[in-house]
Scaffold this motif. Sequence first.
Motif: not given
Ligand code: PFF
Length: 457
Positions: A237, A24-25, A107, A229-230, A326-327, A27-30, A235, A232
Amino acid sequence: MTSASQERDKWGSKVGFILAAAGSAIGLGNIWRFPYVTGQNGGAAFVLLYIIFVVVIGLPVMVAELTIGRTTERDTVGAFAKLAPKSLWTLVGMLGVATGVGILSYYAVIAGWTVGYFFKTLGGSFSHLMTAETSVNIFTHFVSNPAAAIGLLFVFILLTALVVMGGVSSGIERWAKILMPVLFVLLILLTLRSVTLPGAGKGLAFYLKPDFSKITIGAAGKALGQALFSLSLGMGAMITYGSYLSKKENLVIAGCYVAFFDTLIAIIAGLMTFPALFAMGLDPAGGPGLVFVVIPTIFAKMPGGDFFGAGFFLLLSVAALTSTISLLEVPVAYLVDEWKWTRKKAVLIMSALSFTLGIPSALSNGASSWLSKIPGIGTGFLDLANIVLGNYSLTLGALLISVFIGYKWGIKAAIAQNEKGGNTFYFKNVWAFLIRFVCPIAIMLIFVYIIWTKNYF
Ligand code: PFF
C-alpha cells in the motif's frame, strides 16, 4: 486522494500525501483491532512490544516501501519488475495484491458494522443501556443477522469503489482533513468518561502496568502483525502511495509523522476501551466484538451520549473508508499499470471480487454456525482471515521487502534515491542496519517459533 482520478498522478502537496497515508494507516486497525488484540495478549506488556515493533520494524519498512514506490512510480508488482526485471521478486508484489483484496473483503464487514452502529445509536438503541449483558446481546443479535451483515458489506464496498473510481476523491481528502481531528476529540472525550468510571483503575493497570511474564515470542508475533497492519505495511500500500509522491519529499520525515499519529490513536483507543471494559466486568480477551460492546456502555453513561455515540461511529466509518480506499487502490493500480485496464473496469471487478470474498466473513459471526466456528480450526472465518492475511501475509511481505532492499536492490541504491533532490536521509545508517539485519532476523525468528510450536492462532 488525487491518484484515484488519473493515472500516475502526483499528490497535490506534502500535506496531501501525509493525510492520505495517515488516512490509510488510521482506521479500524487502531480502534477496533488494537484493543482486542491487546486484550487477548496480556495488556501492557503487549503494548510495549507493539511500540518497539513500530519503531524498529514498522518505520524502516515504511521508508523502504515509500522509497521503492517513489523510485519506480509503479504499482506494487510493477515496482519489483522494474527494480529486478524477470525475477521471482514480482511474486512479492502479487502477494501484496492478493492480500489487499483479501483484507478488504473482511475489513469492509467490520466497517459495515460501524455504519450499522451509527444508525443504531442514532435510533436510540443504547439510550437505556444498563448492563454489559444488554450490550453483548445487542451486538450478538446484530452481527448474526445475515441480511444486515451482507447489506452493510455491500454498502461499504460500494462507497470505497465510488471514491477509488475518482471524482469524489479530492472531496474525501478535504473531508478527512476536517473529520479526523473531530474523531480525535471524540476519542478523547470518550476516554475521559471511561477513565473516570467507578472501577476503571483495574483496566488502567491492565493496560499500563506491564506483566513481563506475558512477553513471549507468540505475543511478539501478534504485536508485529498488529504494527504492520496498523501502519498499512507489508502488502505494498505504501509502495503504491509512494509512487504518487514527488521527488522533493523527505520520506523519513513523512514516515515518522504517519507512524506517530497512527500509534497515538491506537494508544488512546486502548485507554478508552480498557477502563470501561473492566468497570463493566467484561472479559478483555473477548475478541473482535470488544469495542462494539464496550463503546456503547461508555456513551450510555455520558450526557448527550446518543449524539456523541452516533458521531463517533460515523467518524469511525470515515476513518475506515480512508483505509479501504488504500486497500482497493493496490490491486486497482496493478491492473491499470500492468494490464492497461481502465480504472473503472479495475475498480468494478476488484470490488465485486472483494464483496464476494467478504460474504463468508459476513456470515461467520453467528449467521452460519459452520463459518462461525470452522470444524478442526475452531475459529470463525473472519477471525481466520484476519490472522492469515492481516498478520501472517503482511509479516511475510515485510520480511521479503526488507530482504529485497537489503540484499537485492541494495542499501546504496535506496539511499541514493532518497538523497536525490538534495534531501537529507536522516539516520540512514540506523535505517540500513535495521532493514538489513533487525527486520529479517526478528521476523524469521518469529516465523520459526510459530511453526515450531504450531501456535498459529
Ligand atoms: N492500516 C489500516 C488500519 O489500521 O485500519 C488497515 C490497512 C490498510 C492495512 C491498508 C493494510 C493496508 F495496506
